[in-house]
Write a protein that holds these residues in place. Structure first.
Motif, short mmCIF file in Angstrom:
data_model
loop_
_atom_site.label_atom_id
_atom_site.label_comp_id
_atom_site.label_asym_id
_atom_site.label_seq_id
_atom_site.Cartn_x
_atom_site.Cartn_y
_atom_site.Cartn_z
N PHE A 37 0.86 -1.17 0.00
CA PHE A 37 0.00 0.00 0.00
C PHE A 37 0.90 1.23 0.00
N ARG A 38 0.32 2.37 -0.37
CA ARG A 38 1.10 3.61 -0.32
C ARG A 38 0.23 4.75 0.16
N GLN A 39 0.91 5.73 0.74
CA GLN A 39 0.20 6.92 1.22
C GLN A 39 1.02 8.15 0.91
N ALA A 40 0.43 9.02 0.09
CA ALA A 40 1.06 10.29 -0.25
C ALA A 40 0.58 11.35 0.74
N PRO A 41 1.35 12.43 0.90
CA PRO A 41 0.95 13.48 1.83
C PRO A 41 -0.44 14.02 1.50
N GLY A 42 -1.28 14.10 2.52
CA GLY A 42 -2.61 14.65 2.34
C GLY A 42 -3.60 13.73 1.68
N LYS A 43 -3.19 12.48 1.42
CA LYS A 43 -4.07 11.52 0.74
C LYS A 43 -4.27 10.30 1.61
N GLU A 44 -5.32 9.55 1.30
CA GLU A 44 -5.59 8.32 2.02
C GLU A 44 -4.65 7.21 1.53
N ARG A 45 -4.46 6.24 2.40
CA ARG A 45 -3.67 5.08 2.03
C ARG A 45 -4.38 4.33 0.91
N GLU A 46 -3.65 3.89 -0.10
CA GLU A 46 -4.27 3.19 -1.22
C GLU A 46 -3.56 1.88 -1.52
N PHE A 47 -4.34 0.95 -2.02
CA PHE A 47 -3.83 -0.35 -2.43
C PHE A 47 -2.95 -0.20 -3.65
N VAL A 48 -1.84 -0.93 -3.67
CA VAL A 48 -0.94 -0.93 -4.83
C VAL A 48 -0.94 -2.30 -5.50
N ALA A 49 -0.62 -3.33 -4.72
CA ALA A 49 -0.50 -4.68 -5.28
C ALA A 49 -0.59 -5.70 -4.16
N SER A 50 -0.96 -6.93 -4.54
CA SER A 50 -0.96 -8.02 -3.57
C SER A 50 -0.56 -9.31 -4.26
N ILE A 51 -0.11 -10.25 -3.44
CA ILE A 51 0.24 -11.58 -3.94
C ILE A 51 -0.29 -12.59 -2.93
N SER A 52 -1.03 -13.55 -3.45
CA SER A 52 -1.68 -14.53 -2.59
C SER A 52 -0.69 -15.61 -2.15
N ARG A 53 -1.18 -16.49 -1.28
CA ARG A 53 -0.36 -17.61 -0.83
C ARG A 53 0.06 -18.50 -2.01
N GLY A 54 -0.81 -18.60 -2.97
CA GLY A 54 -0.53 -19.43 -4.13
C GLY A 54 0.19 -18.71 -5.26
N GLY A 55 0.47 -17.42 -5.07
CA GLY A 55 1.21 -16.66 -6.08
C GLY A 55 0.34 -15.82 -7.00
N GLY A 56 -0.97 -15.83 -6.81
CA GLY A 56 -1.84 -14.99 -7.62
C GLY A 56 -1.60 -13.52 -7.32
N LYS A 57 -1.60 -12.70 -8.36
CA LYS A 57 -1.23 -11.29 -8.21
C LYS A 57 -2.39 -10.37 -8.60
N ASP A 58 -2.44 -9.24 -7.93
CA ASP A 58 -3.46 -8.24 -8.19
C ASP A 58 -2.78 -6.87 -8.12
N TYR A 59 -3.17 -5.97 -9.03
CA TYR A 59 -2.57 -4.64 -9.10
C TYR A 59 -3.66 -3.58 -9.22
N SER A 60 -3.38 -2.42 -8.68
CA SER A 60 -4.26 -1.30 -8.92
C SER A 60 -4.09 -0.85 -10.37
N ASP A 61 -5.11 -0.19 -10.90
CA ASP A 61 -5.04 0.25 -12.29
C ASP A 61 -3.89 1.22 -12.51
N GLY A 62 -3.55 2.00 -11.51
CA GLY A 62 -2.53 3.01 -11.68
C GLY A 62 -1.11 2.48 -11.81
#
Length: 121
Positions: A37-62
């Motif tokens: 996750f990431r948080q820029a100054p003055g902004k809410e924390r946002e999801f960036v990417a994740s990886i599951s136990r099995g290796g499945g990956k997910d990314y934010s559109d950005g």
């Protein structure tokens, strides 16, 4: 209990690359989905990417197509390879661990202290 320590953040020029690392303590690292996750100054924390136990990956559109998440269960470490960096990627980047999965930061039980990434234009 899982302790997470991020490293690798620094100042980089736009278009450059960085690799963030997150080292986890404990013997059960492989049983957790890991997220960035990431948080820029003055902004809410946002999801960036994740990886599951099995290796499945997910990314934010950005970041899709520019960032790559990976994990090495033997080293209890998760990585975030960041390419083609943009000034809007500037933020504190946190890794996190969850038994439940998803993009919602509220479902992540353990968090690192964060590492600063600054992208100059």
């Amino acid at each position: 209990q899982v302790q997470l320590v991020e490293s690798g953040g620094r100042l980089v020029q736009a278009g450059g690359s960085l690799r963030l690392s997150c080292a986890a303590s404990g013997r059960t690292f492989s049983s957790y989905q890991m997220g960035w996750f990431r948080q820029a100054p003055g902004k809410e924390r946002e999801f960036v990417a994740s990886i599951s136990r099995g290796g499945g990956k997910d990314y934010s559109d950005g970041v899709k197509g520019r960032f790559t998440i990976s994990r090495d269960n033997a080293k209890n470490t998760v990585y975030l390879q960041m390419d083609s960096l943009k000034p809007e990627d500037t933020a504190v980047y946190h890794c996190a661990a969850t038994k439940f999965g998803g993009r919602n930061s509220g479902s992540y039980e353990y968090w690192g202290q964060g590492t600063q990434v600054t992208v100059s234009s």
